[in-house]
Design a protein around this motif. Sequence first.
Motif, PDB file in Angstrom:
ATOM      1  N   UNK A  62       0.934  -1.217  -0.269  1.00  0.00           N
ATOM      2  CA  UNK A  62      -0.015  -0.080   0.065  1.00  0.00           C
ATOM      3  C   UNK A  62       0.970   1.237  -0.260  1.00  0.00           C
ATOM      4  N   UNK A  63       2.017   1.229  -0.751  1.00  0.00           N
ATOM      5  CA  UNK A  63       2.873   2.269  -1.031  1.00  0.00           C
ATOM      6  C   UNK A  63       3.838   2.402   0.232  1.00  0.00           C
ATOM      7  N   UNK A  64       3.875   1.664   0.998  1.00  0.00           N
ATOM      8  CA  UNK A  64       4.768   1.707   2.207  1.00  0.00           C
ATOM      9  C   UNK A  64       5.847   0.915   2.061  1.00  0.00           C
ATOM     10  N   UNK A  65       7.342   1.059   2.146  1.00  0.00           N
ATOM     11  CA  UNK A  65       8.422   0.317   2.103  1.00  0.00           C
ATOM     12  C   UNK A  65       8.138  -0.789   3.186  1.00  0.00           C
ATOM     13  N   UNK A  66       8.308  -2.076   2.634  1.00  0.00           N
ATOM     14  CA  UNK A  66       8.240  -3.189   3.800  1.00  0.00           C
ATOM     15  C   UNK A  66       9.490  -3.935   3.867  1.00  0.00           C
ATOM     16  N   UNK A  67       9.925  -4.246   2.796  1.00  0.00           N
ATOM     17  CA  UNK A  67      11.123  -5.173   2.626  1.00  0.00           C
ATOM     18  C   UNK A  67      12.182  -4.915   1.391  1.00  0.00           C
TER      19      UNK A  67
END
Lengths: 338, 323
Positions: A62-67
Amino acid sequence: MTNGGGSFEPEEFVRIAREALARLRGSRRFLLLIGAAVIFIATLGSSYYQVEPDEVALVTRFGRFVRTSNPGPHGKFPFGVEQVQKVPVQRQLKQEFGFRTVRADIQSSFRKDEKTAAESLMLTGDLNVATVEWIVQYKIADPYKYLFKLRDVEETFRLMAEASMRTVVGDHSVTELLTVGREAIAAKAKELLSNLCKLYDNGIAVQQLVLQDVDPPELVKPSFNAVNQAIQERERAINEAWAEYNQEIPRARGLAEQKVEAAEGYAVDRVNRAKGDAQRFVALEEQYRKAPEVTRTRLYLETLSAVLPAAGKKLIFDEKAKGILPMFPLGPQAEVKP
Amino acid sequence: MSGRVLLVGGGLLVVVALTLGSTFFTVSETEQVVITQFGEPIGQAITRPGLHVKLPFAQEANVFDKRWLEWNGNANQLPTRDKKYIWVETYARWRIADPLLFFQRLRDERGAQSRLDDIIDGDTRNVIANHNLIEVVRTSNRSFERAEEVEDVMEAEAMRQVELGRDKITRLILERASRVVPDYGIELVDLQIQRVNYIESVQAKVFDRMISERKRIADRHRSEGQGKSAEIRGKKERELKVIESEAYRKTQEIMGRGDAEATGIYASAYNRDRELYRFLRTMETYRATIDKDSWLVLSTDADLFRYLQSPGAAGPSGRSPKR
């Protein structure tokens, strides 16, 4: 395709498939099956991604950097829930200034136009003008910053590189730029650019900055060449003078040596002769002393008997007879034996 | 009947989907969002990336970029304080620091770009016009390394002391521009002078000057070559003279020494009987000087002819020379 071990002709396979479809057609099960298959394939396709060996992939949910994922096959949430951006972190990247490589090969071809000319034209510290071509090699050290910190990171990087290079060239003379200062200028420009990268926090690590062609402007070039020519001329004049020197000085030394040696010879000759003569005289004198009268007479007469025949004309006169005397032609034949 | 159920069900599904789509929105790593309700901003800007919720339909998500954004100036022809006309190209990077204010004052990025044009171009012009060209070009007062002894061909203008230098001038422009932009929700994060070049007519003059500078350098090299080679030739001449004269001195010394020694030897030998030496030497001289072209005029009084007229005459030896 090979079902049950038997081999089918393509036409036969199509026929069998068509029959199977015909059996299903119209039924509700068929529609469901098609729908399920489409959903399945779409899900699979948007859940799988592969990262090449020189890349890493940044995944945002959802647009957020996760990994971050390393090279290899990977899975993610499908349908745009998770999105992947790949960044070539291992690759050494390059920007060219003042020229463009059109085709890199054994013999690469380059292109220069108005745009690249504007990139390379700059003022030097002594208010002259020079054209400088250079390259910057860099790596993406931090893919997160590289992707999310600046909007047009590559173009910005180019501007940063131009500003750095011009700042450094502006603090050096054109002579330094063309001769002794090249390495220092490249090193300083790299330092400035690295500092700017730190300030901009753009995730780029500058690895090398290399000056390529550095020239005076086209119109001024001939006079720069004239300077080189003058330097050559100067060297040649000096070399010629030294050559003359090296030719003449050793020869003169040799001649001098020769003269000295000859003088030595002369001296030895004189002394030896003197010794010989003296020895001879002494020997004679010793014998002479034993009978001076007779020896003296003998030597006198011996001499005369050698001398008189040698003389061409002899004239003997008697003082008692007045006038011209009868002549005794004592020619060479009339020898007077001693 | 079942057809109507399907129609109502489908309609509901569309409504639910639209509502959900208008309720949820994503904010990416590069974005920030200002929520407006019927055009009026509501609350603080959303900068945290991820999935977010708002009132459907009534509220609108206005997306702004969170990253450093570009501003690339056009090349401007500007005069410096010392009346040099130059092209100056600057670039700046900025970000939307206060999206709400930005949204209110400028609406979008296009508005921001034109405002930045005005502000930065103006400040650049002012700062450049207040400083000499050398201040814009040089950064420090470092003295140039001399490659080929060219120090005194440099223009006096280029030797002038730098008071600020390019770095500080850049900072100055950035500072001035930064004073105004916060009113627009903008932060100027950096500004650099990308290019400085002479305008064409000045450039032609600079080229002429460069050519005459190089000519002077070339002339100096040439005359230096002539000077050095003359120097070497002079050294050669001098050394030749030294070598030759030393050789002369040595040979004379050596020959003199030989002559002296020989003379000594002769003297000490002949001193034993000077008369005898004179006699012998005279005899030798007779032998050496009388040849067939010589005339001998002899008197009968000579000792030789003592016996010519009478064999009994008494001679000095009292005996006949005949053996």
